[in-house]
Design an enzyme around this catalytic site. Structure first.
Site, PDB file in Angstrom:
ATOM      1  N   HIS A  18       0.854  -1.194   0.000  1.00 37.01           N
ATOM      2  CA  HIS A  18       0.000   0.000   0.000  1.00 37.01           C
ATOM      3  C   HIS A  18       0.892   1.247   0.000  1.00 37.01           C
ATOM      4  O   HIS A  18       2.129   1.135   0.019  1.00 37.01           O
ATOM      5  CB  HIS A  18      -1.013  -0.015   1.149  1.00 37.01           C
ATOM      6  CG  HIS A  18      -0.425  -0.012   2.535  1.00 37.01           C
ATOM      7  ND1 HIS A  18       0.296   1.035   3.036  1.00 37.01           N
ATOM      8  CD2 HIS A  18      -0.465  -0.938   3.533  1.00 37.01           C
ATOM      9  CE1 HIS A  18       0.671   0.776   4.271  1.00 37.01           C
ATOM     10  NE2 HIS A  18       0.227  -0.432   4.601  1.00 37.01           N
ATOM     11  N   HIS A  21       3.971   1.651   2.270  1.00 39.91           N
ATOM     12  CA  HIS A  21       5.209   0.965   1.880  1.00 39.91           C
ATOM     13  C   HIS A  21       5.940   1.772   0.805  1.00 39.91           C
ATOM     14  O   HIS A  21       7.163   1.910   0.826  1.00 39.91           O
ATOM     15  CB  HIS A  21       4.902  -0.439   1.327  1.00 39.91           C
ATOM     16  CG  HIS A  21       4.125  -1.293   2.273  1.00 39.91           C
ATOM     17  ND1 HIS A  21       2.948  -1.917   1.923  1.00 39.91           N
ATOM     18  CD2 HIS A  21       4.350  -1.634   3.566  1.00 39.91           C
ATOM     19  CE1 HIS A  21       2.485  -2.591   2.960  1.00 39.91           C
ATOM     20  NE2 HIS A  21       3.313  -2.440   3.967  1.00 39.91           N
ATOM     21  N   CYS A 126       1.792 -10.035  19.438  1.00 38.31           N
ATOM     22  CA  CYS A 126       0.944  -9.493  18.362  1.00 38.31           C
ATOM     23  C   CYS A 126       1.512  -9.998  17.038  1.00 38.31           C
ATOM     24  O   CYS A 126       2.631  -9.632  16.659  1.00 38.31           O
ATOM     25  CB  CYS A 126       0.933  -7.964  18.384  1.00 38.31           C
ATOM     26  SG  CYS A 126       0.082  -7.295  16.926  1.00 38.31           S
ATOM     27  N   CYS A 129       2.375  -7.233  14.467  1.00 39.22           N
ATOM     28  CA  CYS A 129       3.688  -6.580  14.673  1.00 39.22           C
ATOM     29  C   CYS A 129       4.810  -7.597  14.637  1.00 39.22           C
ATOM     30  O   CYS A 129       5.979  -7.214  14.559  1.00 39.22           O
ATOM     31  CB  CYS A 129       3.776  -5.921  16.044  1.00 39.22           C
ATOM     32  SG  CYS A 129       2.643  -4.592  16.356  1.00 39.22           S
ATOM     33  N   CYS A 143      -3.545  -4.194  20.689  1.00 39.76           N
ATOM     34  CA  CYS A 143      -2.403  -3.552  20.035  1.00 39.76           C
ATOM     35  C   CYS A 143      -2.927  -2.312  19.313  1.00 39.76           C
ATOM     36  O   CYS A 143      -3.835  -2.411  18.487  1.00 39.76           O
ATOM     37  CB  CYS A 143      -1.755  -4.503  19.021  1.00 39.76           C
ATOM     38  SG  CYS A 143      -0.710  -3.631  17.834  1.00 39.76           S
ATOM     39  N   HIS A 146      -2.711  -2.495  15.381  1.00 35.54           N
ATOM     40  CA  HIS A 146      -3.489  -3.500  14.646  1.00 35.54           C
ATOM     41  C   HIS A 146      -4.897  -3.692  15.198  1.00 35.54           C
ATOM     42  O   HIS A 146      -5.671  -4.479  14.650  1.00 35.54           O
ATOM     43  CB  HIS A 146      -2.726  -4.831  14.602  1.00 35.54           C
ATOM     44  CG  HIS A 146      -1.449  -4.724  13.816  1.00 35.54           C
ATOM     45  ND1 HIS A 146      -0.243  -4.439  14.397  1.00 35.54           N
ATOM     46  CD2 HIS A 146      -1.225  -4.802  12.476  1.00 35.54           C
ATOM     47  CE1 HIS A 146       0.690  -4.370  13.455  1.00 35.54           C
ATOM     48  NE2 HIS A 146       0.126  -4.565  12.284  1.00 35.54           N
ATOM     49  N   LYS A 290      -3.656   5.236  11.273  1.00 34.31           N
ATOM     50  CA  LYS A 290      -2.539   4.718  10.488  1.00 34.31           C
ATOM     51  C   LYS A 290      -3.070   3.911   9.309  1.00 34.31           C
ATOM     52  O   LYS A 290      -3.963   3.085   9.466  1.00 34.31           O
ATOM     53  CB  LYS A 290      -1.655   3.812  11.350  1.00 34.31           C
ATOM     54  CG  LYS A 290      -0.451   3.297  10.571  1.00 34.31           C
ATOM     55  CD  LYS A 290       0.358   2.250  11.338  1.00 34.31           C
ATOM     56  CE  LYS A 290       1.497   1.756  10.456  1.00 34.31           C
ATOM     57  NZ  LYS A 290       2.204   0.591  10.948  1.00 34.31           N
ATOM     58  N   LYS A 293      -3.650  -2.407   6.179  1.00 39.31           N
ATOM     59  CA  LYS A 293      -4.595  -3.374   5.635  1.00 39.31           C
ATOM     60  C   LYS A 293      -5.613  -3.797   6.707  1.00 39.31           C
ATOM     61  O   LYS A 293      -6.799  -3.955   6.436  1.00 39.31           O
ATOM     62  CB  LYS A 293      -3.784  -4.582   5.150  1.00 39.31           C
ATOM     63  CG  LYS A 293      -4.347  -5.325   3.965  1.00 39.31           C
ATOM     64  CD  LYS A 293      -4.509  -4.511   2.720  1.00 39.31           C
ATOM     65  CE  LYS A 293      -5.444  -5.213   1.737  1.00 39.31           C
ATOM     66  NZ  LYS A 293      -5.297  -4.745   0.383  1.00 39.31           N
TER      67      LYS A 293
HETATM   68  N1  MSP Z   1       9.117  -6.633   7.702  1.00 39.24           N
HETATM   69  C1  MSP Z   1       9.255  -5.566   8.606  1.00 39.24           C
HETATM   70  C2  MSP Z   1      10.549  -4.812   8.390  1.00 39.24           C
HETATM   71  C3  MSP Z   1      11.794  -5.637   8.493  1.00 39.24           C
HETATM   72  S1  MSP Z   1      13.213  -4.713   8.136  1.00 39.24           S
HETATM   73  C4  MSP Z   1      14.516  -5.615   8.597  1.00 39.24           C
HETATM   74  C5  MSP Z   1       8.082  -4.595   8.440  1.00 39.24           C
HETATM   75  N2  MSP Z   1       7.445  -4.620   7.276  1.00 39.24           N
HETATM   76  S2  MSP Z   1       6.176  -3.742   6.918  1.00 39.24           S
HETATM   77  O1  MSP Z   1       5.829  -4.151   5.587  1.00 39.24           O
HETATM   78  O2  MSP Z   1       5.169  -3.896   7.900  1.00 39.24           O
HETATM   79  O3  MSP Z   1       6.598  -2.258   6.941  1.00 39.24           O
HETATM   80  C6  MSP Z   1       7.641  -1.797   6.159  1.00 39.24           C
HETATM   81  C7  MSP Z   1       7.754  -0.286   6.187  1.00 39.24           C
HETATM   82  O4  MSP Z   1       6.554   0.320   5.717  1.00 39.24           O
HETATM   83  C8  MSP Z   1       8.024   0.277   7.571  1.00 39.24           C
HETATM   84  O5  MSP Z   1       8.989   1.305   7.485  1.00 39.24           O
HETATM   85  C9  MSP Z   1       6.705   0.854   7.963  1.00 39.24           C
HETATM   86  O6  MSP Z   1       6.819   1.874   8.884  1.00 39.24           O
HETATM   87  C10 MSP Z   1       6.200   1.339   6.605  1.00 39.24           C
HETATM   88  N3  MSP Z   1       4.774   1.570   6.669  1.00 39.24           N
HETATM   89  C11 MSP Z   1       3.769   0.662   6.790  1.00 39.24           C
HETATM   90  N4  MSP Z   1       2.595   1.317   6.928  1.00 39.24           N
HETATM   91  C12 MSP Z   1       2.833   2.650   6.923  1.00 39.24           C
HETATM   92  C13 MSP Z   1       2.046   3.803   6.955  1.00 39.24           C
HETATM   93  N5  MSP Z   1       0.741   3.753   7.080  1.00 39.24           N
HETATM   94  N6  MSP Z   1       2.667   4.987   6.813  1.00 39.24           N
HETATM   95  C14 MSP Z   1       4.019   5.100   6.589  1.00 39.24           C
HETATM   96  N7  MSP Z   1       4.787   4.049   6.570  1.00 39.24           N
HETATM   97  C15 MSP Z   1       4.252   2.826   6.846  1.00 39.24           C
HETATM   98  O7  MSP Z   1       7.821  -3.839   9.353  1.00 39.24           O
END
Ligand code: MSP
Length: 468
Positions: A18, A21, A126, A129, A143, A146, A290, A293
């Site tokens: 999304h 990411h 969780c 997380c 949490c 989530h 935030k 999904k």
């Molecule tokens: N897999 C772990 C990271 C491991 S790194 C050794 C993870 N993955 S994640 O897919 O959940 O998130 C990856 C990145 O996307 C993180 O920096 C996270 O903060 C960012 N984001 C996920 N949702 C977000 C928002 N809604 N807004 C901004 N960034 C966000 O965590």
């Protein structure tokens, strides 16, 4: 010339990407492109995090084997790198056999060095997380990220002696040897470290989908340890060992603890140099929540790029609020930026200047951009991750240039036959447009190219299309 190693987190593949990411990746890309343009050697790494309970559960829900599911979703993240025009040098997957072997060997080494021991643990886990939460972190028993009640888990696991590293990590962060940015995040993490560090479990008995602990095949490696090691394993897999240590890890604030505390401790234990910087950004929110999904409020970056183009998305996410803070996002705001700043501001300026050059049949120089003092200041902002400020300053230059044209009225001068005046005015405006194109290059790579191309060919067409 220095080596610069910049990373994004590796993304969970429990679901398709999304806009949140895309955000981390775009920011890392801007910095990587900026460094390359400066002449530095860059290794820009991104990829996917594919093991663990969260992914296994998602695969099961979809009626697929974890690996099959992982391949499918990882492909989507990889194709998003193309959609967003990312300049990553490598894309790592934690299910790559090379990575799996690296993790097993690395942990065996820590085990041999006596940093790992066995103990029983009970906690609130969780899965969203992929971590244990403390009672204090819960909101109404759930949490907060989530909105789910964590599961009580009791297992005998392998633990890493994180507590041994408390003083060292505190000192490293306090002295900026590991620079945690923005400053508020540094203070936040120091506050947390000062409350004490507990040893951390690095294996799971109940999770099958993972890398086997080499000395105990009844357990798999905890997904976060597996994931963090990607930064190191990638330097081997992609033959970039001389890029170690990382210049900067760019991460969201939800995963600061892992990167600023657990990761350096593991590296210290194993005897590696430490990352120099960790830049922690905020969340995209939708109506204050935030984007995720689980909450069901996601914006699909692929659709956005299809409709508006990569540069518009790249500009919007970095322009609206400071990198480091949270900010509410919406399609309306994106369209506002497109119509105003991009089509009305930059697009309009380039179009005006280039069509005046063409109408007056002038042969002007389009080579050798000399950065003004202002341009240098702007580049410093980009270097320091102050992306919003850099863009605001560039757009001031755009507004000034547009105003100068309105004031100078070169079309009048042309009618009056003042050819030399027209020529020198337009040369100076064209140089400004080219400087602006240069400054926006890391942010809007396609647009910058297009402006330069049109300046050379004078084959003009609109650079941005307004929406209605
Ligand atoms: N897999 C772990 C990271 C491991 S790194 C050794 C993870 N993955 S994640 O897919 O959940 O998130 C990856 C990145 O996307 C993180 O920096 C996270 O903060 C960012 N984001 C996920 N949702 C977000 C928002 N809604 N807004 C901004 N960034 C966000 O965590």
């Amino acid at each position: 010339m220095a080596n610069k190693f910049v990373t994004t987190p590796i993304y969970y593949i429990n679901d398709v990407p999304h806009l949140g990411h895309a955000y981390t990746s775009i920011a890392a890309d801007v910095w990587a492109r900026f460094q390359r343009n400066k002449g530095e050697k860059v290794f820009f790494l991104t990829g996917t995090d594919e093991h663990g309970a969260k992914v296994a559960q998602a695969a099961e829900k979809n009626g697929k084997e974890p690996k099959e599911f992982a391949d499918e979703i990882s492909d989507k993240f990889e194709s998003l790198t193309k959609d967003l025009n990312l300049s990553n040098d490598a894309f790592i997957r934690t299910t790559d056999t090379n990575h799996e072997k690296y993790v097993a060997d690395f942990l065996q080494d820590l085990y041999d060095k006596k940093f790992i021991y066995k103990k029983s643990y009970e906690g609130l886990y969780c899965v969203g997380c992929e971590k244990y939460l403390t009672e204090k972190e819960l909101v109404d028993g759930k949490c907060p990220d989530h909105d789910k009640t964590p599961e009580k888990q009791c297992e005998e696991n392998w633990f890493f002696r994180l507590s041994d590293f408390k003083d060292k990590i505190e000192k490293l962060i306090d002295s900026d040897e590991i620079e945690v940015l923005p400053k508020e995040r540094k203070n936040e993490i120091l506050g947390k470290i000062r409350q004490g560090l507990d040893d951390v479990s690095i294996s799971r008995k109940s999770v099958e989908w993972g890398i086997k602990v080499p000395w105990d095949e009844t357990q798999t490696v905890y997904v976060w340890i597996d994931a963090l090691l990607n930064y190191l394993s990638a330097t081997q897999i992609f033959d970039k060992k001389d890029f170690w240590p990382p210049s900067v890890h760019i991460v969201g604030r939800d995963i600061m603890w892992f990167h600023a505390v657990i990761w350096p401790a593991i590296l210290l234990a194993a005897g590696y140099d430490l990352p120099k910087k960790i830049f922690v950004h905020g969340y995209f929110t939708v109506d204050g929540k935030k984007m995720s999904k689980t909450v069901g409020n996601v914006i699909d970056p692929v659709q956005l790029v299809e409709k508006y183009g990569a540069d518009v998305v790249r500009y919007y996410v970095l322009r609206d609020f400071p990198f480091g803070e949270d900010g509410d996002v919406s399609i309306e705001k994106l369209e506002g930026r497109l119509n105003g700043d991009l089509a009305g501001g930059l697009g309009n300026l380039a179009q005006r200047v280039l069509s005046l050059v063409k109408q007056n049949s002038l042969e002007l120089s389009t080579s050798g951009v000399n950065l003004s003092a202002k341009g240098k200041e702007i580049n410093k902002l980009t270097e320091e991750f102050k992306f919003q400020q850099a863009l605001i300053e560039i757009w001031k230059l755009i507004a000034d240039a547009n105003q100068e044209i309105a004031k100078a009225e070169p079309w009048k001068l042309a009618k009056e036959g003042k050819k030399e005046e027209v020529k020198s005015f337009l040369q100076s405006q064209l140089s400004k447009v080219l400087e602006i194109a240069d400054l926006v290059t890391p942010y809007l790579p396609e647009t910058a190219e297009e402006i330069k191309k049109q300046a050379k060919s004078l084959d003009l067409k609109p650079i941005f299309e307004k929406t209605n």
